[in-house]
Scaffold this motif. Structure first.
Motif, PDB file in Angstrom:
ATOM      1  N   VAL A 106       3.656 -22.392  13.409  1.00 49.43           N
ATOM      2  CA  VAL A 106       5.076 -22.656  13.206  1.00 49.43           C
ATOM      3  C   VAL A 106       5.681 -21.444  12.497  1.00 49.43           C
ATOM      4  N   PRO A 107       6.724 -20.841  13.047  1.00 48.96           N
ATOM      5  CA  PRO A 107       7.373 -19.718  12.360  1.00 48.96           C
ATOM      6  C   PRO A 107       8.207 -20.210  11.171  1.00 48.96           C
ATOM      7  N   GLY A 108       8.449 -19.305  10.272  1.00 51.96           N
ATOM      8  CA  GLY A 108       9.330 -19.598   9.157  1.00 51.96           C
ATOM      9  C   GLY A 108      10.065 -18.360   8.714  1.00 51.96           C
ATOM     10  N   GLU A 109      10.781 -18.492   7.629  1.00 51.22           N
ATOM     11  CA  GLU A 109      11.514 -17.351   7.054  1.00 51.22           C
ATOM     12  C   GLU A 109      11.259 -17.326   5.557  1.00 51.22           C
ATOM     13  N   GLY A 110      11.338 -16.128   4.999  1.00 46.76           N
ATOM     14  CA  GLY A 110      11.132 -15.974   3.573  1.00 46.76           C
ATOM     15  C   GLY A 110      10.077 -14.923   3.279  1.00 46.76           C
ATOM     16  N   GLY A 111       9.555 -14.965   2.067  1.00 49.50           N
ATOM     17  CA  GLY A 111       8.557 -13.992   1.651  1.00 49.50           C
ATOM     18  C   GLY A 111       8.669 -13.715   0.164  1.00 49.50           C
ATOM     19  N   ALA A 112       8.253 -12.528  -0.228  1.00 42.35           N
ATOM     20  CA  ALA A 112       8.282 -12.149  -1.638  1.00 42.35           C
ATOM     21  C   ALA A 112       8.452 -10.648  -1.767  1.00 42.35           C
ATOM     22  N   LEU A 113       9.095 -10.242  -2.840  1.00 42.15           N
ATOM     23  CA  LEU A 113       9.186  -8.844  -3.222  1.00 42.15           C
ATOM     24  C   LEU A 113       8.598  -8.694  -4.618  1.00 42.15           C
ATOM     25  N   LEU A 114       7.827  -7.629  -4.802  1.00 47.14           N
ATOM     26  CA  LEU A 114       7.095  -7.415  -6.042  1.00 47.14           C
ATOM     27  C   LEU A 114       7.490  -6.086  -6.665  1.00 47.14           C
ATOM     28  N   VAL A 115       7.445  -6.022  -7.975  1.00 47.91           N
ATOM     29  CA  VAL A 115       7.652  -4.771  -8.695  1.00 47.91           C
ATOM     30  C   VAL A 115       6.283  -4.200  -9.038  1.00 47.91           C
ATOM     31  N   LEU A 116       5.989  -3.033  -8.471  1.00 46.82           N
ATOM     32  CA  LEU A 116       4.741  -2.319  -8.753  1.00 46.82           C
ATOM     33  C   LEU A 116       5.058  -1.134  -9.640  1.00 46.82           C
ATOM     34  N   GLU A 117       4.242  -0.940 -10.667  1.00 47.88           N
ATOM     35  CA  GLU A 117       4.465   0.165 -11.597  1.00 47.88           C
ATOM     36  C   GLU A 117       3.156   0.873 -11.906  1.00 47.88           C
ATOM     37  N   GLU A 118       3.280   2.153 -12.098  1.00 48.16           N
ATOM     38  CA  GLU A 118       2.160   2.931 -12.617  1.00 48.16           C
ATOM     39  C   GLU A 118       1.935   2.494 -14.061  1.00 48.16           C
ATOM     40  N   ALA A 163       0.828  -1.210   0.000  1.00 52.27           N
ATOM     41  CA  ALA A 163       0.000   0.000   0.000  1.00 52.27           C
ATOM     42  C   ALA A 163       0.859   1.256   0.000  1.00 52.27           C
ATOM     43  N   GLN A 164       1.948   1.247   0.752  1.00 55.82           N
ATOM     44  CA  GLN A 164       2.854   2.395   0.758  1.00 55.82           C
ATOM     45  C   GLN A 164       3.490   2.590  -0.616  1.00 55.82           C
ATOM     46  N   ALA A 165       3.802   1.486  -1.287  1.00 52.07           N
ATOM     47  CA  ALA A 165       4.338   1.597  -2.644  1.00 52.07           C
ATOM     48  C   ALA A 165       3.330   2.265  -3.565  1.00 52.07           C
ATOM     49  N   ARG A 166       2.070   1.917  -3.410  1.00 53.01           N
ATOM     50  CA  ARG A 166       1.033   2.542  -4.233  1.00 53.01           C
ATOM     51  C   ARG A 166       0.985   4.044  -3.978  1.00 53.01           C
ATOM     52  N   ARG A 167       1.135   4.452  -2.730  1.00 49.02           N
ATOM     53  CA  ARG A 167       1.160   5.887  -2.419  1.00 49.02           C
ATOM     54  C   ARG A 167       2.340   6.579  -3.109  1.00 49.02           C
ATOM     55  N   LEU A 168       3.498   5.923  -3.104  1.00 51.33           N
ATOM     56  CA  LEU A 168       4.676   6.526  -3.742  1.00 51.33           C
ATOM     57  C   LEU A 168       4.477   6.635  -5.252  1.00 51.33           C
ATOM     58  N   LEU A 169       3.800   5.668  -5.856  1.00 50.80           N
ATOM     59  CA  LEU A 169       3.515   5.767  -7.284  1.00 50.80           C
ATOM     60  C   LEU A 169       2.586   6.937  -7.571  1.00 50.80           C
ATOM     61  N   ARG A 170       1.686   7.217  -6.649  1.00 48.55           N
ATOM     62  CA  ARG A 170       0.821   8.390  -6.807  1.00 48.55           C
ATOM     63  C   ARG A 170       1.617   9.683  -6.732  1.00 48.55           C
ATOM     64  N   ASP A 171       2.767   9.630  -6.080  1.00 48.35           N
ATOM     65  CA  ASP A 171       3.617  10.810  -5.939  1.00 48.35           C
ATOM     66  C   ASP A 171       4.681  10.880  -7.023  1.00 48.35           C
ATOM     67  N   GLU A 172       4.379  10.289  -8.166  1.00 53.18           N
ATOM     68  CA  GLU A 172       5.181  10.455  -9.376  1.00 53.18           C
ATOM     69  C   GLU A 172       6.336   9.476  -9.542  1.00 53.18           C
ATOM     70  N   LEU A 173       6.536   8.507  -8.639  1.00 56.93           N
ATOM     71  CA  LEU A 173       7.502   7.464  -8.939  1.00 56.93           C
ATOM     72  C   LEU A 173       6.952   6.594 -10.058  1.00 56.93           C
ATOM     73  N   SER A 174       7.850   6.002 -10.840  1.00 64.19           N
ATOM     74  CA  SER A 174       7.404   5.145 -11.937  1.00 64.19           C
ATOM     75  C   SER A 174       7.338   3.682 -11.521  1.00 64.19           C
ATOM     76  N   ALA A 175       8.162   3.275 -10.549  1.00 65.22           N
ATOM     77  CA  ALA A 175       8.176   1.876 -10.116  1.00 65.22           C
ATOM     78  C   ALA A 175       8.667   1.797  -8.680  1.00 65.22           C
ATOM     79  N   VAL A 176       8.191   0.783  -7.966  1.00 65.88           N
ATOM     80  CA  VAL A 176       8.631   0.542  -6.586  1.00 65.88           C
ATOM     81  C   VAL A 176       8.784  -0.963  -6.392  1.00 65.88           C
ATOM     82  N   ILE A 177       9.891  -1.366  -5.782  1.00 66.42           N
ATOM     83  CA  ILE A 177      10.045  -2.741  -5.315  1.00 66.42           C
ATOM     84  C   ILE A 177       9.484  -2.791  -3.900  1.00 66.42           C
TER      85      ILE A 177
END
Length: 406
Positions: free
Chosen positions: A226-238, A169-183
């Motif tokens: 059960v805890p674990g480690e890991g996750g994902a990173l996404l590229v969001l673009e306008e 959601a924060q990435a979406r806000r930054l795209l609204r502020d004129e960034l072209s892409a956010v990881i």
């Protein structure tokens, strides 16, 4: 603002390093949960975790390894895969056009544990200078931005296990502020003695020693997670920026999001469904969709009876009893802190792509919850709009609506 597109993502998970290996394991019901190998766990009240089998020397420059915590190395690998998947070359973007937003629940705990051990065993001269930043919550954002030359507005979100969706959601806000892409997203985990003490202190971890008997969300026999480690990173673009640069693929869209805050469980152990219900309804409103438009829900799935009951009540209050399929793929990985929400988001995008809802394992959901949880085998389904849920300790609730590519 035009649509926010998801043009790439990278996955690191206990049951698969890399997107396709992970997805193959998920559809096959292959779990990454087992006995902890990083340290001897018998002295602790829980012995199981979802560990990522990972040799950093095969993925990262040697100079980065002594500077970074294990979770940061995993983050760098996920970010690299996400950029490659999106075919996004930051050097060809505006100088301040690409940012980074990550979330974290612990920071570099394993690195900090090692350096504290050096301090007490050998003295301050044996503590790494990299300890000054390697432990910090924001270090993954910093290391990703440095490695890839990303100079756009960047930040870190700390809202426990809800943080990964909040980072999107924060990435979406930054795209609204004129960034072209956010990881954006999260890769999290603190599987070391120091981190394990913090996890077990909650009293919420399953004491089971058999992986098939641990972490059974929505099951009457549920006794913790059960805890674990890991996750994902996404590229969001306008959308306009993605089309201008000729992005080769669009996995989906971030249609809506909402975050709410609720009280801690009261003295009776009761957990209110209301904060999560509000997050769901606000996210649907933000996405301009109706409950009937949602084709599947990816549940938070705490694995604790009171929390599971509250989530079930929130879902059924919005959608009705057994009215929408519910996916719980994190039964294969464990709960990954802030990493679970983005990993569920990436899993939802794969589910949309292949028209299949992944199964939960080792759980027999209680009929009283009124949920249509997909178990045992993948379920074929035409998916266009999916809801992803996440909750964190202390009252954090987050919901994201993910749509198929237009």
């Amino acid at each position: 603002m035009s649509a926010v597109l998801i043009t790439g993502f990278g996955i690191v998970a206990p049951n698969g390093l890399g997107t396709e290996d992970y997805w193959k394991a998920v559809l096959a019901g292959e779990s990454g949960i087992g006995r902890i190998t990083r340290f001897e766990p018998d002295r602790y009240p829980a012995t199981l975790a979802g560990e990522v089998d990972f040799d950093p020397a095969g993925h990262l420059p040697s100079r980065l390894i002594p500077q970074t915590d294990h979770s940061t190395r995993l983050s760098l690998v996920a970010a690299g895969e996400a950029l490659e998947d999106a075919d996004l070359d930051p050097s060809r973007q505006p100088m301040f056009g690409v940012g980074v937003v990550t979330a974290n629940t612990a920071g570099g705990f394993a690195f900090g544990h090692k350096e504290l051990d050096n301090l007490w065993r050998h003295g301050p001269e044996h503590v790494s200078a990299y300890q000054s930043f390697a432990w910090f919550y924001a270090v993954n954002t910093g290391q990703i931005s440095i490695r890839h030359g990303l100079r756009g507005a960047s930040s870190v979100v700390v809202s426990d296990a809800a943080g990964g969706l909040d980072a999107l959601a924060q990435a979406r806000r930054l795209l609204r502020d004129e960034l072209s892409a956010v990881i954006a997203g999260a890769v999290d985990g603190s599987l070391c003695p120091w981190g394990w003490i913090a996890e077990t202190a909650s009293g919420e971890l399953s004491p089971a020693e058999d992986p098939t008997l641990a972490y059974r969300p929505f099951d009457p026999r549920a006794d913790g997670y059960v805890p674990g480690e890991g996750g994902a990173l996404l590229v969001l673009e306008e959308e306009a920026a993605a089309r201008k640069r000729g992005a080769p693929r669009v996995h989906g869209q971030l249609l809506g999001h909402a975050a709410t805050f609720g009280p801690r469980p009261d003295g009776s152990g009761t957990v209110s469904p209301e904060p999560l219900r509000r997050a769901i309804t606000l996210a649907l409103a933000d996405a301009e969709v109706e409950p009937g438009d949602i084709d599947a829900v990816f549940a938070d799935a705490a694995g604790l009876p009171a929390h599971d009951a509250a989530e079930a009540a929130a879902i059924t209050s919005v959608f009705g009893r057994a009215a929408v399929p519910v996916a719980v793929p994190k039964t294969l990985t464990g709960r990954l802190g802030a990493g679970s929400g983005p990993l569920d988001t990436a899993t939802a995008l794969l589910a949309i792509r292949d028209g299949v809802i992944p199964p939960a394992v080792h759980t027999r959901p209680a009929p009283s919850h009124g949920l249509d949880i997909v178990t045992g085998q993948p379920r074929e389904a035409g998916l266009r709009v999916v809801l992803v849920l996440a909750r964190g300790r202390g009252g954090f609730h987050s919901a994201a609506v993910i749509g198929a590519p237009r």
